[in-house]
Design a protein around this motif. Structure first.
Motif, short mmCIF file in Angstrom:
data_model
loop_
_atom_site.label_atom_id
_atom_site.label_comp_id
_atom_site.label_asym_id
_atom_site.label_seq_id
_atom_site.Cartn_x
_atom_site.Cartn_y
_atom_site.Cartn_z
N ASN A 1 6.61 82.62 59.52
CA ASN A 1 7.08 82.71 58.14
C ASN A 1 8.38 83.49 58.07
N THR A 2 9.16 83.14 57.05
CA THR A 2 10.30 83.94 56.64
C THR A 2 10.19 84.08 55.13
N ARG B 1 24.58 89.09 56.85
CA ARG B 1 23.34 89.12 56.06
C ARG B 1 23.59 89.63 54.65
N SER C 1 18.48 93.15 53.60
CA SER C 1 19.56 92.20 53.82
C SER C 1 20.64 92.31 52.73
N ILE D 1 3.25 90.41 53.04
CA ILE D 1 4.72 90.35 52.92
C ILE D 1 5.17 91.30 51.82
N HIS E 1 6.95 82.45 65.56
CA HIS E 1 7.51 82.80 64.24
C HIS E 1 6.85 81.86 63.24
N TYR F 1 5.41 87.02 62.45
CA TYR F 1 5.09 86.47 63.77
C TYR F 1 3.59 86.55 63.99
N ARG G 1 11.89 86.27 51.53
CA ARG G 1 12.86 87.18 50.94
C ARG G 1 12.27 87.70 49.64
N THR H 1 14.41 90.94 53.75
CA THR H 1 14.04 89.74 54.49
C THR H 1 12.92 90.12 55.43
N GLU I 1 10.37 88.72 58.44
CA GLU I 1 10.01 87.72 59.44
C GLU I 1 8.55 87.99 59.83
N VAL J 1 9.30 81.71 50.24
CA VAL J 1 8.52 82.00 51.44
C VAL J 1 8.33 80.67 52.14
N ASP J 2 8.76 80.60 53.36
CA ASP J 2 8.59 79.38 54.15
C ASP J 2 7.41 79.58 55.08
#
Length: 168
Positions: free
Chosen positions: A95-96, A125, A68, A25, A93, A82, A98, A78, A80, A49-50
């Protein structure tokens, strides 16, 4: 950015190690921010980070970054993430994240270009990123104020706070 997750990427449960994903990331954030800024960018912070689902060894993991928010010298990216099981043709999907990056030139922060809005979503955004930035600063100030209050509290005040927080 796309990579196949290898056995060396596994944690003790046999899933892809979160640290591996965080490092990728960060690389995606660097590439996205540096391309936008036209100079080297360094990581200032990870907003959050989710981790939504585990990633399996052998899956193709794709990292998609977009700017963003752009401030004076900083860029919020941001990302994403996958994961794709190539054999089953299933993409998830997972993780997301920032990441805030700071543009650097001659070892000093340097201005970044203004962000151009091409769509309604770009505008939304940007406004969301601006709000996240403002809230981060407010939260940091509030947290420091509370920490200072703790440091100056008497032992009796600290005991009262501990009793309240433990439900006693």
């Amino acid at each position: 950015m796309a990579l196949v997750m290898e056995p060396n990427d596994a944690n003790f449960l046999g899933k892809v190690f979160g640290g591996t994903i965080l490092s990728k990331i960060d690389l995606c954030g660097y590439a996205t921010a540096s391309r936008f800024a036209g100079t080297i960018c360094v990581t200032a912070s990870f907003d959050r980070v989710d981790f939504l689902e585990p990633i399996e060894v052998g899956e193709l993991v794709t990292f998609v970054g977009h700017v963003s928010y752009a401030g004076r010298t900083s860029v919020e990216v941001t990302i994403e993430v996958y994961a794709e099981n190539i054999l089953q043709n299933i993409r998830r999907h997972t993780n997301t994240a920032r990441v805030t990056m700071v543009a650097i030139r001659d070892n000093k922060p340097t201005p970044v270009p203004k962000l151009i809005f091409e769509t309604r979503e770009d505008k939304i955004r940007f406004l969301e990123g601006k709000l996240r930035r403002e809230l981060r600063f407010k939260q940091r100030e509030e947290r420091q104020r509370i920490f200072d209050d703790y440091a100056q509290a008497s032992d009796e005040e600290l005991d009262r706070l501990l009793d309240r927080s433990s439900g006693a």
